[in-house]
Design a protein around this motif. Structure first.
Motif, PDB file in Angstrom:
ATOM      1  N   LYS A  55      -2.627  -3.690   6.249  1.00 55.28           N
ATOM      2  CA  LYS A  55      -3.111  -3.786   5.187  1.00 55.28           C
ATOM      3  C   LYS A  55      -3.256  -3.107   4.192  1.00 55.28           C
ATOM      4  O   LYS A  55      -1.997  -3.047   2.875  1.00 55.28           O
ATOM      5  CB  LYS A  55      -4.055  -5.037   4.993  1.00 55.28           C
ATOM      6  CG  LYS A  55      -3.897  -5.307   3.711  1.00 55.28           C
ATOM      7  CD  LYS A  55      -4.856  -7.066   3.619  1.00 55.28           C
ATOM      8  CE  LYS A  55      -4.897  -7.743   2.301  1.00 55.28           C
ATOM      9  NZ  LYS A  55      -3.674  -8.534   2.040  1.00 55.28           N
ATOM     10  N   LEU A  56      -3.663  -1.503   4.189  1.00 54.11           N
ATOM     11  CA  LEU A  56      -4.094  -1.063   3.464  1.00 54.11           C
ATOM     12  C   LEU A  56      -2.934   0.231   2.462  1.00 54.11           C
ATOM     13  O   LEU A  56      -2.326  -0.043   1.814  1.00 54.11           O
ATOM     14  CB  LEU A  56      -4.951   0.264   3.804  1.00 54.11           C
ATOM     15  CG  LEU A  56      -5.790   1.630   3.154  1.00 54.11           C
ATOM     16  CD1 LEU A  56      -6.436   0.962   1.302  1.00 54.11           C
ATOM     17  CD2 LEU A  56      -6.621   2.371   3.606  1.00 54.11           C
ATOM     18  N   HIS A  57      -2.274   0.511   3.364  1.00 55.43           N
ATOM     19  CA  HIS A  57      -0.896   1.170   4.110  1.00 55.43           C
ATOM     20  C   HIS A  57      -0.096   0.284   3.341  1.00 55.43           C
ATOM     21  O   HIS A  57       0.744   0.401   2.090  1.00 55.43           O
ATOM     22  CB  HIS A  57      -0.634   1.242   5.126  1.00 55.43           C
ATOM     23  CG  HIS A  57      -1.266   2.802   5.527  1.00 55.43           C
ATOM     24  ND1 HIS A  57      -1.875   3.654   7.717  1.00 55.43           N
ATOM     25  CD2 HIS A  57      -2.447   3.146   5.244  1.00 55.43           C
ATOM     26  CE1 HIS A  57      -2.466   4.053   7.325  1.00 55.43           C
ATOM     27  NE2 HIS A  57      -3.167   3.923   6.312  1.00 55.43           N
ATOM     28  N   TYR A  58      -0.116  -1.003   3.738  1.00 56.59           N
ATOM     29  CA  TYR A  58       0.942  -1.539   3.157  1.00 56.59           C
ATOM     30  C   TYR A  58       1.017  -1.822   1.684  1.00 56.59           C
ATOM     31  O   TYR A  58       1.821  -2.174   0.587  1.00 56.59           O
ATOM     32  CB  TYR A  58       1.326  -3.054   3.850  1.00 56.59           C
ATOM     33  CG  TYR A  58       2.474  -3.917   2.935  1.00 56.59           C
ATOM     34  CD1 TYR A  58       3.242  -4.353   3.657  1.00 56.59           C
ATOM     35  CD2 TYR A  58       1.993  -4.803   2.251  1.00 56.59           C
ATOM     36  CE1 TYR A  58       4.840  -5.119   2.774  1.00 56.59           C
ATOM     37  CE2 TYR A  58       2.715  -6.335   2.185  1.00 56.59           C
ATOM     38  CZ  TYR A  58       4.047  -6.002   2.062  1.00 56.59           C
ATOM     39  OH  TYR A  58       4.711  -6.691   1.340  1.00 56.59           O
ATOM     40  N   GLU A  59       0.239  -2.297   0.954  1.00 60.32           N
ATOM     41  CA  GLU A  59      -0.305  -2.594  -0.090  1.00 60.32           C
ATOM     42  C   GLU A  59      -0.478  -1.571  -1.197  1.00 60.32           C
ATOM     43  O   GLU A  59      -0.039  -1.440  -2.540  1.00 60.32           O
ATOM     44  CB  GLU A  59      -2.057  -3.506  -0.325  1.00 60.32           C
ATOM     45  CG  GLU A  59      -1.781  -4.369   0.356  1.00 60.32           C
ATOM     46  CD  GLU A  59      -1.063  -6.354  -0.496  1.00 60.32           C
ATOM     47  OE1 GLU A  59      -0.783  -5.456  -1.507  1.00 60.32           O
ATOM     48  OE2 GLU A  59      -1.031  -6.891   0.207  1.00 60.32           O
TER      49      GLU A  59
END
Length: 289
Positions: free
Chosen positions: A117-121
């Motif tokens: 999620k950190l990387h996607y956002e």
């Protein structure tokens, strides 16, 4: 003015009456960052006070991650110098990480979800915001390469001329890859785990920066047990092999620069220096080119 007086001023700015504050106990004091545990009207809280301007960036990072719905420690309030956080030692739902979490399969699954999620956002945020963040790539300059050559007595190694001659081309190739947020500081001491192990996330965002997904993946898996690392990779769902090739070179160079900036060369950088001397770094640069 002493630190405690500053902290009481910050608590007043946060709306906490000094006469209702009990048990202001120091947790940690390191490099101008002060952590204190307090009890206010029966509620357990932690205040994190930043004496130095450069470390106050973490306050903004909490706000950014919150805006992206990325799990963090609950922020009760903040000023330009201070974060007021929930006390995880008293939490009903979460606990601080322990060393055995590094070999826990359930924790590895939950961690993979947070990093994904950190990387996607992060990709979306960086495309829409012109904001400068910490970047490991910024360590790789001709001046820093000179520093490493001299400090490690490896000036005669052919890898440095190869690197200097092709530095601009390497940077062009690096720019082809998608950038995102990277946590950069993984270890169990910075970990939060829900008591049912369905959630896990990192805290302490001083080193939050911009880079490639694989640098975080490598950072996490180098600390996890083999089994937990394999589970992490499976749950994360996908590694860019070209990113991995870039990271194998960049991580060596960054480690060496950081080590050579110190008065005494640290033991943790010896592996990176070995890769200079045994030709692995040279081979890695050739693969990029």
């Amino acid at each position: 003015m002493n630190v405690l007086k500053h902290i009481y001023q910050e608590l007043s700015l946060l709306g906490l009456s000094n006469d209702k504050i009990d048990n202001l106990d120091e947790i940690r004091n390191r490099n101008g960052v002060y952590l204190y545990r307090i009890k206010y009207k029966g509620k357990d809280l932690v205040i994190k006070y930043f004496e130095k301007h450069e470390f106050r960036r973490e306050i903004e990072y909490y706000e950014i991650l919150k805006s992206l719905d990325i799990p963090t420690i609950e922020v009760i309030g903040y000023t330009k110098n201070t974060l007021l956080l929930e006390d995880l030692d008293k939490s009903l739902n979460y606990r601080l990480g322990i060393e055995s979490d590094l070999s826990d399969i359930e924790v590895a699954k939950a961690l993979a979800s947070w990093y994904r999620k950190l990387h996607y956002e992060g990709v979306k945020f960086l495309k829409n915001n012109d904001r400068k963040f910490y970047k490991e790539m910024d360590y790789i300059t001709k001046e820093n390469i000179e520093l490493v050559m001299n400090k490690t007595n490896t000036r005669d190694n052919k890898v440095w001329q190869l690197l200097i001659d092709h530095l601009d081309l390497i940077f062009l190739k690096i720019q082809e890859f998608e950038e995102t947020f990277t946590y950069n500081d993984f270890y169990w001491t910075n970990l939060v785990v829900s008591k049912d192990k369905k959630e896990a996330f990192m805290f302490d965002y001083n080193m939050l920066g911009v880079g490639f997904r694989y640098s975080d993946i490598r950072n996490v898996c180098s600390s996890l047990s083999d089994e937990a690392g394999n589970i992490f990779l499976k749950e994360y769902e996908g590694i860019n092999q070209d990113e991995k090739k870039i990271d194998e070179v960049v991580s060596i160079l960054v480690s060496l620069v950081q080590a050579c900036e110190r008065d005494i060369f640290p033991k943790w950088a010896q592996e990176a220096l070995d890769k200079v001397n045994n030709g692995e770094l040279y081979k890695g640069i050739l693969e990029i080119l």
